[in-house]
Design a protein around this motif. Sequence first.
Motif, PDB file in Angstrom:
ATOM      1  N   VAL A  31     -18.999  58.864 -87.004  1.00 49.60           N
ATOM      2  CA  VAL A  31     -17.717  58.991 -86.496  1.00 49.60           C
ATOM      3  C   VAL A  31     -17.435  57.870 -85.633  1.00 49.60           C
ATOM      4  O   VAL A  31     -16.216  57.755 -85.385  1.00 49.60           O
ATOM      5  N   GLY A  32     -18.199  57.284 -85.197  1.00 50.21           N
ATOM      6  CA  GLY A  32     -18.176  56.113 -84.116  1.00 50.21           C
ATOM      7  C   GLY A  32     -17.802  56.640 -82.943  1.00 50.21           C
ATOM      8  O   GLY A  32     -17.694  57.933 -82.502  1.00 50.21           O
ATOM      9  N   GLY A  33     -17.807  55.541 -82.093  1.00 43.71           N
ATOM     10  CA  GLY A  33     -17.367  55.933 -80.493  1.00 43.71           C
ATOM     11  C   GLY A  33     -18.707  56.514 -79.769  1.00 43.71           C
ATOM     12  O   GLY A  33     -19.604  56.446 -80.275  1.00 43.71           O
ATOM     13  N   THR A  34     -18.260  57.034 -78.413  1.00 40.99           N
ATOM     14  CA  THR A  34     -19.341  57.302 -77.547  1.00 40.99           C
ATOM     15  C   THR A  34     -19.405  58.780 -77.569  1.00 40.99           C
ATOM     16  O   THR A  34     -18.511  59.590 -77.322  1.00 40.99           O
ATOM     17  N   PRO A  35     -20.802  59.296 -77.760  1.00 44.12           N
ATOM     18  CA  PRO A  35     -20.915  60.610 -77.615  1.00 44.12           C
ATOM     19  C   PRO A  35     -20.546  61.248 -76.269  1.00 44.12           C
ATOM     20  O   PRO A  35     -20.717  60.595 -75.095  1.00 44.12           O
ATOM     21  N   ARG A  36     -20.121  62.294 -76.008  1.00 40.89           N
ATOM     22  CA  ARG A  36     -19.788  62.980 -74.628  1.00 40.89           C
ATOM     23  C   ARG A  36     -21.080  63.519 -74.252  1.00 40.89           C
ATOM     24  O   ARG A  36     -22.132  64.310 -74.959  1.00 40.89           O
ATOM     25  N   PHE A  37     -21.535  63.329 -73.003  1.00 35.16           N
ATOM     26  CA  PHE A  37     -22.522  64.014 -72.478  1.00 35.16           C
ATOM     27  C   PHE A  37     -21.952  65.188 -71.752  1.00 35.16           C
ATOM     28  O   PHE A  37     -21.229  65.232 -71.124  1.00 35.16           O
TER      29      PHE A  37
END
Length: 433
Positions: A31-37
């Motif tokens: 899905v692209g982007g940065t995963p939420r921690f």
Amino acid sequence: MTTTKSEALFARAQELLPGGVNSPVRAFKSVGGTPRFIDRANGAIVTDADGNEMIDYVLSWGPMVLGHAHPEVVTALQQAVTQGTSYGAPTAIENKLAELVIDTVPSIEMIRFVNSGTEACMSALRLARAYTGRDKIIKFAGCYHGHADMLLVQAGSGVATFGLPDSPGVPGGTTNNTLVAPFNDLEAVRELFKQYPDEIAGAIVEPIAANMGFVMPDEDYLHDLSELCHEHGAVFILDEVMTGFRVALGGAQQAFDLDPDITCLGKVIGGGLPVGAYAGKREIMQKVAPAGDMYQAGTLSGNPLAMTAGLMTIRVLEHEDNFDKISAQTTKLADGMRAISKKLDIPMQVGHAGTMLGSYFLKEAGAKITDFATAKQYADTEFYGKFFHAMMAEGVYFAPSQFEAGFVSLAHTDAHIEKTLTAAETVLTQLTQ
Ligand SMILES: *Cc1c(COP(=O)(O)O)cnc(C)c1O
């Protein structure tokens, strides 16, 4: 909405862990982007490192059927942890969880606990092979059974074929006994049994193919598959790692009236701690060491904390009408998505069963996804990526991939479902303008 802390953590994680994660889908590649921690979670809500709250439909990929940090599970774990965390010797609580699973899942007479769904499926194959004295296994394209070598095969086309490994590092020698057939295609399985008489140990299948999105089995398909196995002296293995305690309390086998020889379990039976299990008919399970000669072991198997989390989770789930409540919320969410799809004229295929669901955005109106080939052909993964990010911005956390199922918990209230549907309608209206 700020995500600076997640971004910084992900940058650092990528220096420490391959791809910044300990399991690939978490990295948001599709899905692209940065995963939420994730910093913490309670009930239906996960809170990320920047303090953003989201309604969670990932639920650790299924296990958290009561919601996060359910008070009864937490109390039981707090009590258990003071008594030591692992002994490597038998404990009474293993009997308790075994009894509960055996009482709940119709086909199961004996069970062996392991530490993950991967281990459960890997061991189930060994057992099928040991029991039948045969080597070949049938799996279905697009079905996931963990990452054991001989199961890392999907087949590139819809044609039944010899398995070619999906990952480097898997030697052809370990997969050339893995035969692959398309899901929902009984004729392909019939062909394989014809082609390899007396060589096939068993077939392993997800009752609902929910690792390629959400594909329901055709009516009678699983029943006929089971019969076909038995006609040819092969065992029928139902991988209920995801569907167990989710599609019905007694799993998909209860919902679809199936009687598998071996069942694989995981996810919910660990209540958020690492547990898997393979289980089934007494006669077959007696083959497992030390009752029998098929070797399989585990230093932490039957771990007291993991057993406690699983036991309390299933007990609460079985209490009064808790399961039906979660199913009702799931139906509400799925029906709501169907209504939005209709209202906005966005072609979607929404499936749900018990407490799990899955939605495809379709590239073509009227297309129907019934197997892996059609899932790849018709699922609009690019659109899903946009939907996913826009929903996250609205405070709703779905799986970061079009090919993963969604899950609902006991903590999901009417307000959560309504907020989700309102967000979905807003987002989809904007995306299709
Ligand atoms: C998640 C899953 C597995 C693998 O379980 P892990 O605990 O991730 O090893 C196996 N089979 C199915 C159907 C699953 O959904």
